[in-house]
Design a protein around this motif. Structure first.
Motif, short mmCIF file in Angstrom:
data_model
loop_
_atom_site.label_atom_id
_atom_site.label_comp_id
_atom_site.label_asym_id
_atom_site.label_seq_id
_atom_site.Cartn_x
_atom_site.Cartn_y
_atom_site.Cartn_z
N MET A 47 82.61 31.41 44.39
CA MET A 47 81.24 31.91 44.57
C MET A 47 80.32 31.01 45.45
SD MET A 47 78.45 33.58 41.90
CE MET A 47 76.89 34.35 42.66
N GLY A 48 79.98 31.44 46.46
CA GLY A 48 78.94 30.73 47.46
C GLY A 48 77.80 30.01 46.73
N LYS A 49 77.05 29.06 47.40
CA LYS A 49 75.79 28.47 46.63
C LYS A 49 74.80 29.24 47.20
CE LYS A 49 77.34 23.65 46.38
NZ LYS A 49 77.17 22.34 46.97
N VAL A 50 73.90 29.46 46.11
CA VAL A 50 72.78 30.12 46.59
C VAL A 50 71.45 29.16 46.87
CG1 VAL A 50 71.14 32.04 45.69
CG2 VAL A 50 73.34 32.23 45.48
N LYS A 51 70.77 29.47 47.93
CA LYS A 51 69.70 28.35 48.33
C LYS A 51 68.42 29.16 47.67
CE LYS A 51 67.42 26.07 51.75
NZ LYS A 51 67.22 25.88 53.42
N THR A 52 67.69 28.19 46.82
CA THR A 52 66.58 28.69 46.25
C THR A 52 65.18 28.14 46.81
OG1 THR A 52 67.76 28.88 43.98
CG2 THR A 52 65.22 28.95 43.87
N ILE A 53 64.53 29.05 47.28
CA ILE A 53 63.12 28.67 47.86
C ILE A 53 61.93 28.96 46.82
CG2 ILE A 53 61.91 29.09 50.10
CD1 ILE A 53 64.01 30.02 51.20
N LEU A 54 61.00 28.10 46.74
CA LEU A 54 59.83 28.22 45.66
C LEU A 54 59.07 28.57 46.75
CD1 LEU A 54 60.52 25.40 43.23
CD2 LEU A 54 61.15 27.70 42.93
N LEU A 55 58.16 29.80 46.17
CA LEU A 55 57.13 30.11 47.20
C LEU A 55 55.91 29.91 46.24
CD1 LEU A 55 58.22 33.36 48.65
CD2 LEU A 55 58.42 31.10 49.51
N HIS A 56 54.85 29.07 46.63
CA HIS A 56 53.89 28.69 45.82
C HIS A 56 52.78 29.50 46.43
CE1 HIS A 56 55.86 25.58 43.10
NE2 HIS A 56 56.28 25.40 44.18
N ARG A 57 52.23 30.77 45.92
CA ARG A 57 51.29 31.48 46.48
C ARG A 57 49.92 31.76 45.51
NH1 ARG A 57 49.99 36.92 47.44
NH2 ARG A 57 48.96 37.38 49.22
N SER A 58 49.06 31.29 45.70
CA SER A 58 47.95 31.59 44.52
C SER A 58 47.94 33.01 44.34
CB SER A 58 46.45 31.30 45.53
OG SER A 58 45.62 31.69 44.55
N ALA A 59 47.69 33.05 42.92
CA ALA A 59 47.51 34.73 42.56
C ALA A 59 46.24 35.28 43.11
CB ALA A 59 47.52 34.53 40.96
N TYR A 60 45.58 34.50 43.32
CA TYR A 60 44.09 34.89 43.85
C TYR A 60 43.83 34.99 45.39
CZ TYR A 60 43.28 33.00 39.36
OH TYR A 60 43.20 32.90 37.69
N ALA A 61 45.39 34.91 45.99
CA ALA A 61 45.06 34.71 47.38
C ALA A 61 44.42 35.96 48.16
CB ALA A 61 46.40 34.59 48.16
N ASP A 62 44.89 37.29 47.81
CA ASP A 62 44.32 38.24 48.37
C ASP A 62 42.79 38.37 48.07
OD1 ASP A 62 46.70 39.16 49.29
OD2 ASP A 62 47.09 40.77 47.71
N ASN A 63 42.46 37.95 46.79
CA ASN A 63 40.89 37.99 46.79
C ASN A 63 40.14 37.05 47.59
OD1 ASN A 63 38.35 38.72 44.90
ND2 ASN A 63 38.30 36.55 44.51
N ASP A 64 40.85 35.94 47.56
CA ASP A 64 40.28 34.86 48.23
C ASP A 64 39.97 35.25 49.87
OD1 ASP A 64 40.31 33.05 46.26
OD2 ASP A 64 42.02 32.10 46.85
N LEU A 65 41.00 35.87 50.32
CA LEU A 65 40.82 36.48 51.71
C LEU A 65 39.61 37.63 52.02
CD1 LEU A 65 44.59 36.57 52.96
CD2 LEU A 65 42.99 35.33 53.62
N GLU A 66 39.57 38.32 50.95
CA GLU A 66 38.39 39.17 50.92
C GLU A 66 37.39 38.59 50.69
OE1 GLU A 66 37.73 43.78 48.97
OE2 GLU A 66 39.16 42.19 48.21
N ALA A 67 37.08 37.42 50.01
CA ALA A 67 36.01 36.89 49.80
C ALA A 67 35.29 36.11 51.04
CB ALA A 67 35.75 35.71 48.63
N GLU A 68 36.40 35.55 51.77
CA GLU A 68 36.14 34.87 53.08
C GLU A 68 35.47 35.77 54.03
OE1 GLU A 68 35.49 31.89 54.11
OE2 GLU A 68 35.97 31.18 52.02
N ALA A 69 36.35 37.15 54.34
CA ALA A 69 35.79 38.21 55.07
C ALA A 69 34.25 38.70 54.53
CB ALA A 69 36.74 39.33 55.01
N LEU A 70 34.04 38.57 53.49
CA LEU A 70 32.73 39.05 52.80
C LEU A 70 31.52 38.05 53.09
CD1 LEU A 70 30.91 41.14 51.40
CD2 LEU A 70 31.64 40.06 49.27
N ARG A 71 31.86 36.89 53.28
CA ARG A 71 30.87 35.66 53.48
C ARG A 71 30.56 36.05 54.82
NH1 ARG A 71 32.65 32.75 49.02
NH2 ARG A 71 34.67 32.36 50.05
N SER A 72 31.62 36.13 55.68
CA SER A 72 31.35 36.31 57.23
C SER A 72 30.47 37.29 57.56
CB SER A 72 32.61 36.32 58.02
OG SER A 72 33.53 35.07 57.99
N TYR A 73 30.83 38.47 56.73
CA TYR A 73 30.00 39.80 57.35
C TYR A 73 28.57 39.47 56.66
CZ TYR A 73 28.23 44.46 55.59
OH TYR A 73 27.42 45.38 55.59
#
Length: 224
Positions: free
Chosen positions: A1-27
């Protein structure tokens, strides 16, 4: 069985809210409206402080208020009756905080076209409200004397993110084992840039200082 490469993705659980918050501040910046996220424990005096503050500000600024609670409209009614400014109630559906989407919904409802500043009174809680970006341009924390001078040590995040810390109920200082200088030191340990203003909402001592702080911030917000 071939080796499986594991990639760790560190993404904030609040990322979507943070983007929406920045857009709201600009508005809000484009509209020239300053939104203030007001946080505290239950009973620290948010609504009383806000009432006294608004009555100082409303001769100079056009003020609106959004009151957030899990249920009831007691505070929104109280603000409207005692200040005469636009006030609406936001129910969080059991959630212990507001996020950027909830803030935008409330702002659409209150109509900011004729306002200079909107105070968003967050749910009474020292943990959850500090974790979610509401899209506000200023974060303000009210700490009351009966809560103790060690709160900045126990609840670091809310102090770390606050631009202004109001220490309320100074009229009760002599009745509690509260060391004001020690508390101020703890706040600065968490956030060296925080402005600290001791007040008594009951006697209105210090309210003028807080009012002048917000008048200056609104002017700066419109000029940038």
């Amino acid at each position: 069985m071939g080796k499986v490469k594991t990639i760790l993705l560190h993404r904030s659980a609040y990322a979507d809210n943070d983007l929406e918050a920045e857009a709201l501040r600009s508005y809000l910046k484009e509209k020239g409206v300053l939104v203030v996220n007001l946080m505290s424990s239950p009973g620290a005096g948010k609504t009383t402080t806000l009432t006294k503050l608004i009555n100082k500000l409303k001769t100079t600024l056009r003020v609106g208020v959004m009151e957030a609670d899990i249920d009831s409209d007691v505070d929104a009614i109280k603000i409207a009756e005692k200040t005469g400014v636009k006030s609406i109630q936001l129910h969080t559906g059991g959630m212990c905080h507001l996020d950027a989407g909830m803030t935008k919904t409330g702002l659409d409802e209150i109509d900011i076209s004729d306002l200079d500043i909107v105070f968003l009174e967050n749910v009474g809680n020292l943990v959850c409200p500090a974790e979610f970006d509401t899209g506000a341009s200023l974060d303000v924390m009210i700490l009351s004397i009966p809560e103790g001078d060690d709160k900045p040590l126990k609840y670091p995040l809310v102090f770390e993110k606050s631009d202004l810390v109001i220490i309320n109920k100074m009229d009760a200082l002599k009745y509690f084992n509260f060391d004001l200088s020690k508390c101020q030191k703890y706040i600065k340990m968490r956030n060296e840039h925080a402005t600290i203003i001791p007040i008594s909402a009951k006697t209105e001592d210090g309210i003028d200082l807080v009012a002048n702080y917000f008048i200056k911030k609104v002017q700066q917000h419109k000029e940038r």
